[in-house]
Design an enzyme around this catalytic site. Structure first.
Site, PDB file in Angstrom:
ATOM      1  CG  LEU A  71      -8.962   4.052   0.975  1.00 40.60           C
ATOM      2  CD1 LEU A  71      -8.874   2.831   0.076  1.00 40.60           C
ATOM      3  CD2 LEU A  71      -9.635   5.188   0.238  1.00 40.60           C
ATOM      4  CE1 TYR A  72      -3.278   7.272   7.303  1.00 42.71           C
ATOM      5  CE2 TYR A  72      -3.724   5.642   9.004  1.00 42.71           C
ATOM      6  CZ  TYR A  72      -2.923   6.634   8.475  1.00 42.71           C
ATOM      7  OH  TYR A  72      -1.761   6.973   9.112  1.00 42.71           O
ATOM      8  CB  ALA A  73      -5.557   0.531   7.354  1.00 40.47           C
ATOM      9  CB  THR A  80      -3.449   4.366   1.268  1.00 39.96           C
ATOM     10  OG1 THR A  80      -3.622   4.986   2.536  1.00 39.96           O
ATOM     11  CG2 THR A  80      -4.716   4.472   0.436  1.00 39.96           C
TER      12      THR A  80
END
Ligand code: UGB
Length: 431
Positions: A241-243, A245
């Site tokens: 999810l980091y990637a 965002t």
């Protein structure tokens, strides 16, 4: 035989003959009087709740007003003084995430060469806030003010632009960390999406509009297998999810460039490390555990292949950030309207020489002169990717970016800082 009704009515024996019409009337009266009492009570409760709520809101507003760490004549003059440009052709830069790892280093470099710098940071507790406070103190010593506030606070952002006509924004505030996204997904949406939009809204409305340079991530390459990773590659397979965002941030900034004429430069950082680094990152937590005699967990990919990262030293990243600010070109809009096309750029900032995680551990063992207790485990499906490797030709060409620090040298500097910051006394010089 008296009826039940008679029994319930007050009796005046021998004197009073009950008139049933009166009784009925009394009953009605009672009924009405108890309804009106209830009504009055309800009114009273409503009034009480309303006054409680308005009191609470007064307290909240008051608190915000009185306890806010920003605002006021003195605060404004501190902001102005921090933003003062002290070289010809210099810039005034708002650095978000200034008490973070990269933010601190970039702020110091800009201040050192005479640019005006104002920092902004929310000092959240994703990792030890005392480290962020120590970085803030370091910045303060060099004349950089770090305002405590969140990028989602549009009033604060508007105020900062009111006080200083920033020429540039170096946007580094973000929820970092690849694996933490499974624990706290909303923090990524809050900072990397909502916060980014709030910041861009402020920038597009500012007059003059600043040029924006911001931190994307190597993680946008996700599950891509073609190496080295190039800015021209399609990036539509994020593994965390980091990637996702960060990838979303690239699209969001594109729309602000397209609609409002904001000059945008996105920097894909490749696993940045060094002194004053982030305790949640592997090189940092490994160092801590090795020194404390605790085991470290080393992830391995499919078929026991070692994971590898294009670890990039902080000083090289700082050069890339400053080079991006220097070459950003101007935003073209004003009053929220685009006047013409503005630059939209994306660069890889990596080291171009990936190193495996076990090799990173070997280097740390050498510098620390302590053997690590290694625990090898299969890479859990938590957002990690097997390797990263940057193609940096574009950054070299456009920014003059040329990384010069290898992992051996960079980790030596990190370990030196770590030992001194955490009060370890070195008996022998570092290897
Ligand atoms: O380039 C980026 O865009 C990102 O870089 C960084 O992410 P990563 O490359 O994942 O760095 P980091 O956590 O240090 O793990 C390094 C290696 O150690 C392995 N690793 C990790 C932890 C552990 O306990 N064991 C282990 O083997 C792990 O599997 C990996 O192979 C930033 O944190 C992120 O915010 C973002 O900026």
């Amino acid at each position: 035989m008296p009826s039940l009704q008679d029994e319930l009515l007050p009796s005046t024996p021998g004197k009073f003959k009950i008139d049933h019409r009166v009784s009925h009337h009394r009953q009605l009266h009672r009924c009405f009087s108890s309804t009106s009492t209830m009504f009055l009570w309800a009114l009273f409760l409503i009034a009480l709740t309303a006054s409680y709520l308005s009191f609470q809101s007064f307290i909240n507003t008051g608190n915000r007003y009185f306890a806010a760490s920003w605002g006021g004549i003195q605060w404004e003059s501190q902001v102005r003084s921090s933003a003062q440009i002290r070289r010809s052709g210099g810039m005034s830069v708002l650095v978000t995430g200034a008490a973070g790892f990269v933010g601190t280093h970039v702020s110091l470099a800009l201040k050192k060469r005479g640019d005006g710098v104002v920092g902004l940071d929310n000092f959240n507790n994703y990792y030890d806030p005392s480290l962020k406070k120590a970085r803030k103190a370091l910045l303060q010593n060099q004349g950089v003010l770090v305002v405590e506030g969140d990028i989602n606070d549009s009033r604060l952002l508007a105020k900062l632009f009111d006080v200083v006509p920033f020429t540039h924004v170096m946007h580094l505030a973000a929820q970092a960390g690849v694996r933490y996204a499974m624990e706290n997904p909303n923090s990524y949406v809050h900072s990397n999406i909502a916060g980014l939009v709030t910041l861009l809204e402020t920038c597009k409305s500012a007059d003059p509009q600043p040029a924006v340079v911001w931190a994307s991530s190597s993680s946008v390459y996700g599950l891509n297998e073609k190496v080295p990773f190039s800015e021209l590659d399609v990036t539509d397979q994020p593994a965390s999810l980091y990637a996702a965002t960060k990838k979303a941030g690239e699209e969001i900034t594109h729309t602000y460039n397209h609609i409002y004429g904001l000059s945008i430069t996105g920097l894909r950082f490749f696993t940045v490390y060094g002194p004053w680094g982030r305790p949640d990152m592997a090189y940092f937590s490994f160092t801590r555990n090795i020194l404390q005699g605790k085991p470290i967990t080393i992830y391995r990919g499919k078929e026991q292949v070692d994971l590898a990262r294009d670890f990039t030293y902080i000083d090289d990243i700082v050069k890339g950030c400053v080079g991006s600010l220097d070459t950003s070109g101007k935003s073209t809009g004003s009053g929220g309207k685009k006047k013409g096309p503005a630059p939209y750029r994306i660069f890889n900032l990596g080291n171009t020489s990936p190193v495996t995680v076990p090799t990173l551990v070997n280097i740390l063992e050498g510098h620390l002169q302590v053997k690590a207790k290694r625990k090898l485990v299969d890479m859990p499906g938590n957002g990690d990717v097997p390797f990263t490797h940057a193609n940096i030709s574009l950054a070299r060409q456009e920014l003059g970016y040329k990384p010069t620090t290898d992992l051996q040298t960079g980790l030596k500097k990190f370990v030196k800082w770590y030992l001194s910051y955490y009060g370890y006394h070195q008996s022998k010089p570092l290897n």
